[in-house]
Write an enzyme that holds these catalytic residues in place. Structure first.
Site, PDB file in Angstrom:
ATOM      1  N   THR A 147      37.447  44.669  39.535  1.00 14.33           N
ATOM      2  CA  THR A 147      36.869  44.522  40.873  1.00 14.33           C
ATOM      3  C   THR A 147      36.878  43.078  41.371  1.00 14.33           C
ATOM      4  O   THR A 147      36.598  42.824  42.538  1.00 14.33           O
ATOM      5  CB  THR A 147      35.406  45.023  40.865  1.00 14.33           C
ATOM      6  OG1 THR A 147      34.750  44.389  39.740  1.00 14.33           O
ATOM      7  CG2 THR A 147      35.320  46.524  40.703  1.00 14.33           C
ATOM      8  N   THR A 172      38.405  38.888  41.793  1.00 15.11           N
ATOM      9  CA  THR A 172      39.542  38.267  42.493  1.00 15.11           C
ATOM     10  C   THR A 172      40.836  38.442  41.702  1.00 15.11           C
ATOM     11  O   THR A 172      41.869  38.843  42.253  1.00 15.11           O
ATOM     12  CB  THR A 172      39.249  36.758  42.691  1.00 15.11           C
ATOM     13  OG1 THR A 172      38.019  36.647  43.393  1.00 15.11           O
ATOM     14  CG2 THR A 172      40.350  36.068  43.466  1.00 15.11           C
ATOM     15  N   SER A 196      31.770  45.695  35.429  1.00 17.04           N
ATOM     16  CA  SER A 196      30.418  45.630  34.847  1.00 17.04           C
ATOM     17  C   SER A 196      29.661  46.931  35.109  1.00 17.04           C
ATOM     18  O   SER A 196      30.118  47.809  35.843  1.00 17.04           O
ATOM     19  CB  SER A 196      29.641  44.470  35.471  1.00 17.04           C
ATOM     20  OG  SER A 196      29.207  44.850  36.758  1.00 17.04           O
ATOM     21  N   SER A 204      29.290  48.215  38.631  1.00 19.77           N
ATOM     22  CA  SER A 204      30.374  48.964  39.284  1.00 19.77           C
ATOM     23  C   SER A 204      30.706  50.273  38.576  1.00 19.77           C
ATOM     24  O   SER A 204      31.243  51.191  39.208  1.00 19.77           O
ATOM     25  CB  SER A 204      31.645  48.108  39.295  1.00 19.77           C
ATOM     26  OG  SER A 204      31.377  46.822  39.796  1.00 19.77           O
ATOM     27  N   LEU A 232      38.286  39.284  33.338  1.00 22.78           N
ATOM     28  CA  LEU A 232      36.825  39.266  33.149  1.00 22.78           C
ATOM     29  C   LEU A 232      36.253  37.874  33.366  1.00 22.78           C
ATOM     30  O   LEU A 232      36.864  36.863  32.999  1.00 22.78           O
ATOM     31  CB  LEU A 232      36.469  39.714  31.724  1.00 22.78           C
ATOM     32  CG  LEU A 232      36.519  41.208  31.434  1.00 22.78           C
ATOM     33  CD1 LEU A 232      36.347  41.447  29.931  1.00 22.78           C
ATOM     34  CD2 LEU A 232      35.455  41.950  32.231  1.00 22.78           C
ATOM     35  N   ASP A 233      35.053  37.866  33.883  1.00 25.19           N
ATOM     36  CA  ASP A 233      34.259  36.656  33.979  1.00 25.19           C
ATOM     37  C   ASP A 233      34.120  36.043  32.581  1.00 25.19           C
ATOM     38  O   ASP A 233      33.887  36.762  31.603  1.00 25.19           O
ATOM     39  CB  ASP A 233      32.878  37.092  34.500  1.00 25.19           C
ATOM     40  CG  ASP A 233      32.029  35.923  34.903  1.00 25.19           C
ATOM     41  OD1 ASP A 233      31.722  35.825  36.085  1.00 25.19           O
ATOM     42  OD2 ASP A 233      31.672  35.125  34.011  1.00 25.19           O
ATOM     43  N   CYS A 283      44.400  27.993  36.034  1.00 27.86           N
ATOM     44  CA  CYS A 283      45.341  28.037  37.169  1.00 27.86           C
ATOM     45  C   CYS A 283      45.960  26.677  37.513  1.00 27.86           C
ATOM     46  O   CYS A 283      47.160  26.586  37.809  1.00 27.86           O
ATOM     47  CB  CYS A 283      44.650  28.632  38.385  1.00 27.86           C
ATOM     48  SG  CYS A 283      42.936  28.146  38.567  1.00 27.86           S
ATOM     49  N   GLY A 319      40.023  30.363  43.626  1.00 33.54           N
ATOM     50  CA  GLY A 319      39.972  30.005  42.211  1.00 33.54           C
ATOM     51  C   GLY A 319      38.576  30.120  41.632  1.00 33.54           C
ATOM     52  O   GLY A 319      38.402  30.158  40.412  1.00 33.54           O
ATOM     53  N   HIS A 353      46.810  26.077  44.813  1.00 32.97           N
ATOM     54  CA  HIS A 353      46.309  24.791  44.322  1.00 32.97           C
ATOM     55  C   HIS A 353      47.395  23.725  44.502  1.00 32.97           C
ATOM     56  O   HIS A 353      48.539  23.899  44.043  1.00 32.97           O
ATOM     57  CB  HIS A 353      45.980  24.869  42.827  1.00 32.97           C
ATOM     58  CG  HIS A 353      44.787  25.719  42.488  1.00 32.97           C
ATOM     59  ND1 HIS A 353      43.937  26.255  43.427  1.00 32.97           N
ATOM     60  CD2 HIS A 353      44.292  26.099  41.272  1.00 32.97           C
ATOM     61  CE1 HIS A 353      42.978  26.942  42.807  1.00 32.97           C
ATOM     62  NE2 HIS A 353      43.176  26.864  41.505  1.00 32.97           N
TER      63      HIS A 353
END
Ligand SMILES: NC(=O)c1ccc[n+]([C@@H]2O[C@H](COP(=O)([O-])OP(=O)(O)OC[C@H]3O[C@@H](n4cnc5c(N)ncnc54)[C@H](OP(=O)(O)O)[C@@H]3O)[C@@H](O)[C@H]2O)c1
Length: 365
Positions: free
Chosen positions: A16, A18, A41, A44, A88-89, A155, A187, A252
């Site tokens: 879910t 970015t 998570s 969601s 994932l975070d 990135c 980012g 970037h």
């Protein structure tokens, strides 16, 4: 090396977010990978994907994904998947990705958590696919039959190493790199930086980013040791990064100055030629997502620019411009990398294509 004609089931962790959304949009048209399970998570899980996500891509949610139920990120719910892409975070990626590895699943991670692990390859697909050579050792260490974990880079590091690699190959060791970044707000994920902090503004700090660039560059540009059990991390090259967040959505930009060990240094034209003629292993293999050119040289004096150049090579190319002599070091230039394509999800997908070509994905076994 030939590319097998197969269909692989793909699972997406952090689907879910970015990076997860970028995975979905890139995989929806992919010839080998079919999206099979999406996870996020507990906030969601149990909802239809289209309801659980705040979709920010410019193309619609692929129809086949919109009504999929989002799952919890538990390995048993992904066991049919041949490959797992993780967006994932980083607060949770370490533990969850490790549980997937222990379940003998193949994980391509975007998070920082495993990048410094001495047996986890940190691979930018247009730079160092040779680091896949360590996978047999990683498997034997963890007693795995088909699973492994590979991470892609931060990135901004990604854009930098794509350009340093052909220069190191052509002209020998690079002694020093100074880089200033102007990094897009995507980012930082979603909702990311508050609009009141970034609109009409530049934020000269991104937590942990400078340390990542200064370390990851040396691991990626090093090589696998003779016994394929570890990495020779560059000790000669020094990198100093200053990272800034700017009000750009994607892409970037980095201003880079470098000094070579071997003197006298190459001329500006020799450097441009080395960059322009660079062909990465992923291109030689003929990977589906490999760009026609890993590096695109712009000769316009005011390019690259994020809005105009971030989609070069469908987001898989790095664009370099303003190559010129540096009065302090040897040469300086500006580069641009798409942070959620080559800088994140695209790298994961292209790395998986390389792994497939190298026979590292054991399909359906
Ligand atoms: N954005 C970039 O350009 C970029 C580039 C390179 C690497 N990365 C790295 O990629 C990762 C994802 O970044 P992002 O920008 O996509 O972040 P993001 O937009 O904040 O998305 C994070 C994702 O992690 C999920 N998540 C959070 N807590 C969870 C939990 N306890 N269990 C399972 N899932 C959980 C979220 O699900 P919910 O929606 O359910 O909360 C969401 O899908 C990060 O590690 C980041 O550092 C990002």
């Amino acid at each position: 090396m030939s590319l097998p004609e197969v269909q692989l089931k793909a699972g997406i962790l952090g689907a879910t977010g970015t990076v997860g959304q970028r995975f979905i949009s890139l995989l929806s048209k992919h010839p080998y990978f079919t999206i099979h399970v999406v996870g996020a998570s507990l906030r969601s899980a149990g909802q239809e994907y289209a309801k659980a996500t705040r979709w920010k891509m410019t193309t619609p949610i692929p129809a086949e994904v919109g009504n999929m139920l989002v799952q919890e990120c538990k390995p048993e719910l992904f066991r049919e998947c041949d490959v797992i892409f993780s967006g994932l975070d980083s607060d949770v990626a370490g533990e969850i990705e490790t549980s997937f590895l222990k379940a003998d699943l193949v994980v391509f991670s975007n998070a920082k958590n495993h990048r410094r692990d001495p047996v986890v390859p940190l691979i930018v697909p247009t730079v160092n696919p040779s680091h896949f050579d360590l996978i047999p050792h990683q498997r034997s260490l963890h007693s795995l039959h088909k699973g492994f974990i590979v991470t892609n880079a931060n990135c901004s590091t990604t854009g930098l190493v794509v350009v340093l690699k052909p220069l190191q190959d052509a002209f020998g060791p690079i002694e020093a790199v100074i880089v200033q970044t102007m990094q897009a707000i995507s980012g930082a994920g979603y909702p990311g930086v508050a609009s009141l902090d970034i609109y009409d503004n530049v934020v000269p700090f991104i937590s942990g980013e400078e340390e990542k660039m200064e370390y990851e560059t040396l691991k990626i540009l090093g090589d696998v040791n003779e016994t394929a059990t570890g990495f020779n991390i560059l000790s000669f090259t020094k990198v100093s990064a200053s990272c800034n967040r700017v009000p750009v959505i994607d892409g970037h930009t980095e201003c880079v100055s470098i000094k070579f060990k071997n003197q006298p240094p190459p001329s500006v034209e020799q450097i441009i030629h080395a960059l322009d003629s660079y062909v990465s292993e992923s291109q030689q293999i003929g990977c589906h997502s490999a760009p026609e050119k890993a590096i695109i040289i712009s000769r316009d004096q005011d390019r690259p620019q994020p809005r105009l150049d971030r989609d070069n090579g469908d987001g898989y190319s790095v664009t370099v411009g303003r190559v010129r002599k540096c009065n302090v070091f040897d040469v300086k230039f500006t580069l641009l990398v798409h942070n959620t394509i080559l800088g994140a999800a695209g790298s994961g997908i292209l790395n998986a294509e390389i792994a497939l070509a190298k026979g590292l994905l054991k399909v359906g076994s």
